[in-house]
Design a protein around this motif. Structure first.
Motif, mmCIF file in Angstrom:
data_model
loop_
_atom_site.group_PDB
_atom_site.id
_atom_site.type_symbol
_atom_site.label_atom_id
_atom_site.label_comp_id
_atom_site.label_asym_id
_atom_site.label_seq_id
_atom_site.Cartn_x
_atom_site.Cartn_y
_atom_site.Cartn_z
ATOM 1 N N CYS A 11 0.836 -1.201 0.000
ATOM 2 C CA CYS A 11 0.000 0.000 0.000
ATOM 3 C C CYS A 11 0.870 1.250 0.000
ATOM 4 N N GLU A 13 0.916 3.705 1.820
ATOM 5 C CA GLU A 13 1.396 4.090 3.141
ATOM 6 C C GLU A 13 2.725 3.406 3.501
ATOM 7 N N ASP A 14 3.037 2.314 2.823
ATOM 8 C CA ASP A 14 4.250 1.544 3.119
ATOM 9 C C ASP A 14 5.348 1.684 2.057
ATOM 10 N N GLU A 16 8.336 3.354 -0.159
ATOM 11 C CA GLU A 16 9.461 4.248 0.099
ATOM 12 C C GLU A 16 10.249 4.448 -1.190
ATOM 13 N N HIS A 114 1.655 11.189 -1.910
ATOM 14 C CA HIS A 114 0.719 10.548 -0.993
ATOM 15 C C HIS A 114 -0.683 11.129 -1.110
ATOM 16 N N ARG A 117 -2.132 9.621 -4.170
ATOM 17 C CA ARG A 117 -1.861 8.185 -4.251
ATOM 18 C C ARG A 117 -1.123 7.826 -5.541
ATOM 19 N N SER A 143 -4.420 1.762 -1.310
ATOM 20 C CA SER A 143 -4.283 2.359 0.020
ATOM 21 C C SER A 143 -5.134 1.594 1.015
ATOM 22 N N ARG A 144 -4.653 1.470 2.237
ATOM 23 C CA ARG A 144 -5.456 0.832 3.282
ATOM 24 C C ARG A 144 -6.688 1.663 3.604
ATOM 25 N N LYS A 145 -6.639 2.972 3.343
ATOM 26 C CA LYS A 145 -7.755 3.863 3.646
ATOM 27 C C LYS A 145 -8.976 3.610 2.760
#
Length: 147
Positions: A11, A13-14, A16, A114, A117, A143-145
């Motif tokens: 996702c 959020e993870d 990099e 972010h 996305r 995304s987890r959201k």
């Protein structure tokens, strides 16, 4: 022959900058024949030994988009993975891929937005030490959201 990293989803959020994933696949005559059927691209440079021998390549080559599809496989299966949506792709074909060649396809995260996305990925394919394709992809990452 197919060699790749674990499949799944990373996702946004993870993610990099600098994260990489790859696969390695031998391009077979069957791959080329199946790609010709699916794409309806029956150019004899891909399928006819006699014809291809008299071209600038001096033999049959795989479809460029067959090689490029390995980039799509890395993006859709590994980085970011399942749930990723392609927004754009630039490609530059540098050298031919021939039946029997083992292609190494790699993507690397180069930019992350972010808020939107959006993830930019540097992409390349190589046969041995020769870069055969390079480019950049823009994707909408899961995304987890939004699960």
């Amino acid at each position: 022959m197919l060699d790749n990293m674990p499949r799944g989803t990373i996702c946004i959020e993870d993610l990099e900058i600098g994260m990489r994933r790859y696969l390695r696949k031998e391009i077979t005559d069957r791959d080329i024949e199946l790609f010709a059927e699916v794409s309806t691209d029956h150019n004899p440079v891909h399928l006819d030994d006699d014809y291809a021998e008299n071209t600038m390549f001096h033999g049959r080559i795989a479809h460029g988009m067959l090689t490029a599809s390995l980039i799509s496989a890395v993006i859709g299966e590994q980085l970011p993975g399942h749930g990723t949506v392609y927004l754009g792709q630039s490609l530059k074909f540098m050298a031919p891929v021939r039946p029997g060649d083992v292609v190494y396809a790699e993507v690397e995260v180069s930019k992350i937005d972010h808020g939107k996305r959006r993830v930019t990925l540097d992409c390349h394919c190589a046969v041995g030490d020769t870069i055969v394709l390079k480019g950049e992809a823009l994707v909408l990452a899961p995304s987890r959201k939004f699960d």
